[in-house]
Design a protein around this motif. Structure first.
Motif, PDB file in Angstrom:
ATOM      1  N   LEU A 281      41.495  33.343  51.847  1.00 43.64           N
ATOM      2  CA  LEU A 281      42.369  33.429  50.604  1.00 43.64           C
ATOM      3  C   LEU A 281      43.782  33.606  51.442  1.00 43.64           C
ATOM      4  O   LEU A 281      44.061  34.070  52.650  1.00 43.64           O
ATOM      5  CB  LEU A 281      42.325  34.677  49.836  1.00 43.64           C
ATOM      6  CG  LEU A 281      41.206  34.807  48.964  1.00 43.64           C
ATOM      7  CD1 LEU A 281      41.117  36.127  48.248  1.00 43.64           C
ATOM      8  CD2 LEU A 281      41.603  33.666  48.017  1.00 43.64           C
TER       9      LEU A 281
ATOM     10  N   ASP B  62      47.301  36.048  47.880  1.00 45.24           N
ATOM     11  CA  ASP B  62      46.045  36.037  47.117  1.00 45.24           C
ATOM     12  C   ASP B  62      45.097  37.259  47.621  1.00 45.24           C
ATOM     13  O   ASP B  62      44.439  38.038  46.855  1.00 45.24           O
ATOM     14  CB  ASP B  62      45.154  34.875  47.244  1.00 45.24           C
ATOM     15  CG  ASP B  62      45.868  33.793  46.293  1.00 45.24           C
ATOM     16  OD1 ASP B  62      46.742  34.206  45.411  1.00 45.24           O
ATOM     17  OD2 ASP B  62      45.551  32.421  46.404  1.00 45.24           O
TER      18      ASP B  62
ATOM     19  N   TYR C 263      43.514  39.977  44.993  1.00 42.02           N
ATOM     20  CA  TYR C 263      42.037  39.899  44.782  1.00 42.02           C
ATOM     21  C   TYR C 263      41.270  41.046  45.706  1.00 42.02           C
ATOM     22  O   TYR C 263      40.150  41.266  45.457  1.00 42.02           O
ATOM     23  CB  TYR C 263      41.379  38.502  44.995  1.00 42.02           C
ATOM     24  CG  TYR C 263      41.667  37.437  44.021  1.00 42.02           C
ATOM     25  CD1 TYR C 263      41.756  37.795  42.592  1.00 42.02           C
ATOM     26  CD2 TYR C 263      42.837  36.710  44.385  1.00 42.02           C
ATOM     27  CE1 TYR C 263      42.331  36.818  41.717  1.00 42.02           C
ATOM     28  CE2 TYR C 263      43.608  35.621  43.522  1.00 42.02           C
ATOM     29  CZ  TYR C 263      43.077  35.766  42.008  1.00 42.02           C
ATOM     30  OH  TYR C 263      43.888  35.090  41.028  1.00 42.02           O
TER      31      TYR C 263
END
Lengths: 244, 715
Positions: free
Chosen positions: B326, B330, B334
């Protein structure tokens, strides 16, 4: 008083709780005006059979016939309105409603409250004295009286009684069965489940013994009386020399 | 004196609104046994519908009122009853509560979808310009109308429930549903009517309150917390006491607003007053007796050690994969999957094993984050221990008075604590208790340093991702350890029947206290780790409302299993943000999804995680599929690391691999294991599926190696 016309007929009933089958091909007939006693040990399936008879449980196969009509799957409230009245096991009362409100619940069958009260208080004068009391605060015997009164107050065609004697003193049980006998004499058909056979055999026209989900014997009370201990205890009686 | 009278009138009119909403709450609780957390949200929806018709479309007042209160509200009630609540028979109190929380979250999502938040919407006061004088104090038409409506509602409800047959039947259905139908009443119709009436009362309250407050979905829905306290004063049964409670509450609020000085510390107290009152009322009302056994169709199997280690390994591997693939932004978004997973994990022993409902998870997380923020200078890992110990101590302290509560009362008590914390305590300036200086959010936000272990700082999102996944895995193993221990069995026994446990000599107080402390401690660690990811924390990160979806989705996932906690983390911080990226429509759907998942819980009270596991059953039973996955997934990952393709190809491949493995294994071995037929029934089931036969005895003797038949069977 009793006739040979079947009023409530259970034919080839199989019933199950989830995957566990508890009734196997049960046949039982309650004729108009007769008193049928259903006897048997704990776990025999007596209460389940009554639940099937009054619509609280649907059979997986077999027929429930009421006044000649098949009533499988009919909701209990509909059967109650058509004249099947049940006094369930334990204390069949609404504990948080007063005595009068408990009786008021029976007006759903179409009978006016005044008539219900007349019948109920006529048979059980003690209830009239306690009409404002919450049912849950009364003694066990009084609660059972209220449950019976509610069952009788609408002049049902069939009265189903489940274990009236549960948790009550013998003298109260005697009193209640005296009333059952009076009701029976007035022509109401009665199906009564009882573990304590002596109380009920005195008022029954016919009796059936249920063991392990099957009716193993039926006949007149006199015919069945001698076989009861065998049904309840298996062959233990013989093996222990007949002493209990 | 004039001032006092003015405040009293304001208090009475506010209390009247609480009374109307709370009476709806009492009505649905006494008639259906379900405490409707969404009561305020239903009022909110009616208020929005009323605004739409009366203000936006300029329809006549009478028509807008008629359609909102006599059409929309009863329809919502009928829908809730038929589509949601009827599926809740034989479910635990936790499930019922969570379903209504799901409804609350779903309705807020729906309102925010239809009426965009942030737009100013106002409803003018009813009878504006009309006044009435009472001892030189002006009573507005709105205030008088509100009090009058409350009085009319109170009287008609009381008369309805006492004197009419339907009213009596409503109370009878709660006592014994089956018996009510044996009397000829139609319980389904009676419950539907109760829900319709409850929703209409919520609607009346909602519409009466909108001239006084902003038309905002969240605010309006949570006004209900104030009504909870009133309903609890009425012990969820008595309408007169509920009304009295509501009036006391309304007046207390008005006097606090009027007489308390406007310092920041006291402003919070005013907001938190109903919650504090709720907590106090819960502590003084008479308690119910210990609960006996309750029938439930909820069942959580014992987790195996091998399965748990595989699960923990997969979690850490997922953390590493996400950290290495990622982008930084991101990874920030997440990375919270596992931190929220830890918060959800704290609910598993408390709610799942012990059956105690807590709505204060996020509050303990907030305490943990504060502890780490203030005491973990430079990311000192020892502060993480304190982030466990201090919330655990606070948890035990809160549990101590709350121990006498159970079920819905305990849930409300913890809700009161959570609201008091986020509306008041978290907003306090620094203070001293004796020599100890207590610093909270410093009236804004507090910085939290990233964790530093032996000089290695977890200061990037990807490092944090790996760290948090490891923490989640370790805590999962610990929670499974609890479940498998004697202590875990005690928790389950307590959940099944407190009365039975007490008669066996089990120390209920100690057990409840420790499980509360354990859960609060895990929440604290989760909060501290979440804090290190957020870097800067404020009270809003840990408010009562934000905590509800965590409980909701953990129960939806499976509150009795650690997988349910991961489900909550992945859903809340993985799937929902991903959906929101796809556009406005999907963002709205994302707002609704937790609610929909929650209200569907009645269909599957054991949670989704068991269905997911069943879906993977073919792989578990077919070894080549496992080997295939063990090769393909690392290969797909390595190719991504080598830059052969980007995330747009990698993540679909990652998701597809197990799907292909399931299909492949299913084709090979033929789907989910069939349930045994009667012929294959295990020996211990003999005599249950069908009556006991002589042949069964012979079969059993043969299997057990017994030659002599010693038991006689009745013919």
């Amino acid at each position: 008083m009793s006739t040979q016309t079947p009023l409530l007929e259970l034919s080839g009933i199989h019933a199950a709780y989830d995957r566990i089958e508890v009734l196997f091909d049960v046949n039982l007939v309650v004729n108009e005006g007769s008193v049928v006693a259903l006897l048997g040990p704990n776990g025999a399936g007596k209460t389940t059979l009554l639940k099937v008879a009054c619509g609280l449980m649907s059979p997986i196969s077999g027929d429930v016939l009421y006044a000649g009509k098949r009533v499988n799957g009919t909701r209990p409230e509909e059967l109650a309105r058509r004249g099947i009245s049940m006094v369930p096991e334990g204390r069949g009362v609404f504990p948080n409603l007063s005595v009068r409100e408990n009786l008021k619940m029976m007006t759903y069958t179409g009978v006016p409250l005044s008539q219900i009260e007349e019948i109920a208080f006529g048979r059980f004068p003690r209830l009239a004295e306690r009409s404002r009391q919450l049912a849950g605060t009364m003694s066990g015997g009084e609660q059972q009286m209220l449950a019976m009164a509610r069952g009788l107050a609408t002049n049902p065609a069939v009265l189903i009684l489940d274990e009236l004697s549960m948790g009550l003193a013998p003298i109260i049980v005697e009193e209640l069965y005296e009333i059952v006998a009076q009701v029976a004499r007035s022509g109401v058909s009665i199906l009564v489940v009882e573990q304590f056979a002596s109380s009920v055999l005195g008022v029954a026209d016919r009796a059936a013994i249920m063991v392990h989900g099957r009716i193993v014997r039926d006949g007149t009370p006199a015919e069945l009386e001698s076989e009861l201990s065998h049904a309840y205890l298996g062959n233990q009686q013989e093996s222990s020399g007949g002493e209990l | 004196m004039d001032k006092f009278l003015t405040f009293t009138i304001v208090g009475l009119s506010t209390g009247a609104i609480y009374a109307i909403i709370a009476s709806g709450l009492v009505l649905t609780y006494t008639t259906t046994g379900i405490f409707n957390f969404a009561q305020g949200a239903i009022g909110m929806l009616c208020a929005f519908a009323f605004w739409q018709m009366y203000i936006a479309w300029e329809w006549p007042l009478w028509l807008a009122l008629l359609l909102s209160l006599l059409v929309l509200a009863p329809l919502i009630g009928a829908f809730i009853d038929t589509a949601i609540m009827r599926g809740l028979e034989d479910t635990t109190e936790v499930t019922r509560l969570v379903v209504s929380i799901g409804l609350l979250v779903g309705l807020i999502g729906l309102a925010n979808w239809i009426w965009k938040p942030g737009v100013s919407r106002n409803v003018p006061a009813f009878f504006s310009g009309h006044y009435f004088s009472l001892a030189d104090t002006r009573v507005t038409g709105q205030q008088l109308a509100t009090i009058a409506v409350a009085v009319i509602v109170a009287l008609s409800l009381w008369l309805f429930l006492r004197l009419t047959r339907t009213g009596v039947a409503m109370r009878a259905v709660v006592d014994d549903r089956a018996l009510a139908s044996l009397n000829g009443a139609r319980p389904n119709r009676v419950s539907m009517l109760a829900w319709a009436m409850g929703c209409t009362l919520a609607g009346i309250g909602g519409i009466l309150i909108v001239p006084n407050v902003a038309l905002d979905a969240g605010t309006l829905s949570l006004l209900i917390v104030n009504a909870y306290a009133a309903a609890i004063i009425g012990r969820l049964r008595s309408l007169p006491l509920t009304f009295l409670g509501a009036l006391i509450l309304g007046c207390t609020e008005a006097y606090l607003s009027g007489y308390l000085k406007s310092t920041p510390n006291l402003a919070g107290l005013r907001l938190a007053a109903p919650a504090i009152l709720l907590f106090i009322v819960l502590l003084v009302i008479p308690t119910s007796r210990l609960r006996g056994r309750r029938q439930s169709r909820e069942f959580f199997p014992m987790p195996s050690w091998s399965g748990t280690f595989v699960f923990a390994g997969c979690v850490v591997f997922s953390g590493v994969v996400l950290a290495t693939t990622l982008s930084n932004s991101d990874a920030v978004t997440y990375g919270r999957i596992f931190a929220v997973g830890i918060l959800a994990l704290s609910l598993v022993p408390l709610v799942g094993f012990a059956g105690q409902i807590s709505l204060a998870t996020l509050s303990f997380a907030g305490i943990g984050a504060l502890v780490f923020g203030h005491l973990g200078a430079g990311g000192n890992p020892l502060a993480l221990v304190l982030a466990f110990v201090i919330p655990a101590a606070v948890g035990a302290l809160i549990a101590l008075p709350a121990l006498r509560l159970s079920g819905i009362y305990l849930a409300l008590g913890t809700a009161g604590f959570a609201v008091a914390l986020d509306r008041w305590i978290f907003n306090l300036a620094d203070f001293n208790i004796g020599p100890v200086h207590i610093s909270l959010f410093e009236l804004g936000s507090t910085e939290v340093a990233p964790l530093n272990i032996f000089g290695y700082s977890f200061n990037t999102p990807s490092r944090q991702m790996v760290l948090v996944s490891v923490a989640f895995a370790v805590l999962s193993i610990a929670v499974v350890g609890v479940r498998r221990s004697a202590y875990g069995r005690r928790l389950l026994a307590m959940k099944s029947s407190e009365a039975a446990c007490a008669t066996l000599g089990l120390n209920l107080v100690g057990t409840k206290l420790t499980v509360f402390a354990l859960s609060a401690g895990i929440s604290g660690v989760g909060g501290a780790i979440l804090g290190t990811q957020l870097r800067s924390i404020s009270p809003q990160n840990f408010d009562f409302v934000s905590g509800l979806p965590v409980l909701l989705l953990t129960v939806v996932g499976g509150i009795g299993a650690v997988g349910g906690a991961l489900f909550a983390g992945v859903s809340l911080m993985g799937i929902l943000p991903l959906l929101a990226l796809l556009g406005v429509f999907f963002a709205n759907v994302a707002g609704l999804l937790p609610g929909i998942a929650g209200v569907g819980l009645g269909r599957n009270p054991n949670g989704s995680i068991h269905d997911i596991r069943d879906g993977f059953e073919p792989i578990i039973r077919y070894r080549p599929a496992i080997i295939w996955l063990a090769i393909v997934i690392p290969a797909v990952w390595i190719l991504r690391l080598a830059g052969i393709y980007g995330n747009a190809v990698f993540f679909p491949l990652l998701v597809l691999s197990p799907v292909v493995a399931v299909i492949f294994a299913t084709l090979k071995i033929g789907g989910v294991e069939q349930t045994p037929t009667v012929e294959e029934i295990p020996l211990e089931w003999k005599g249950f599926i069908e009556p006991w036969k002589e042949s069964d005895l012979i079969e059993l003797d043969a299997a057990l190696g017994i030659n002599e038949v010693s038991i006689h069977v009745a013919p």
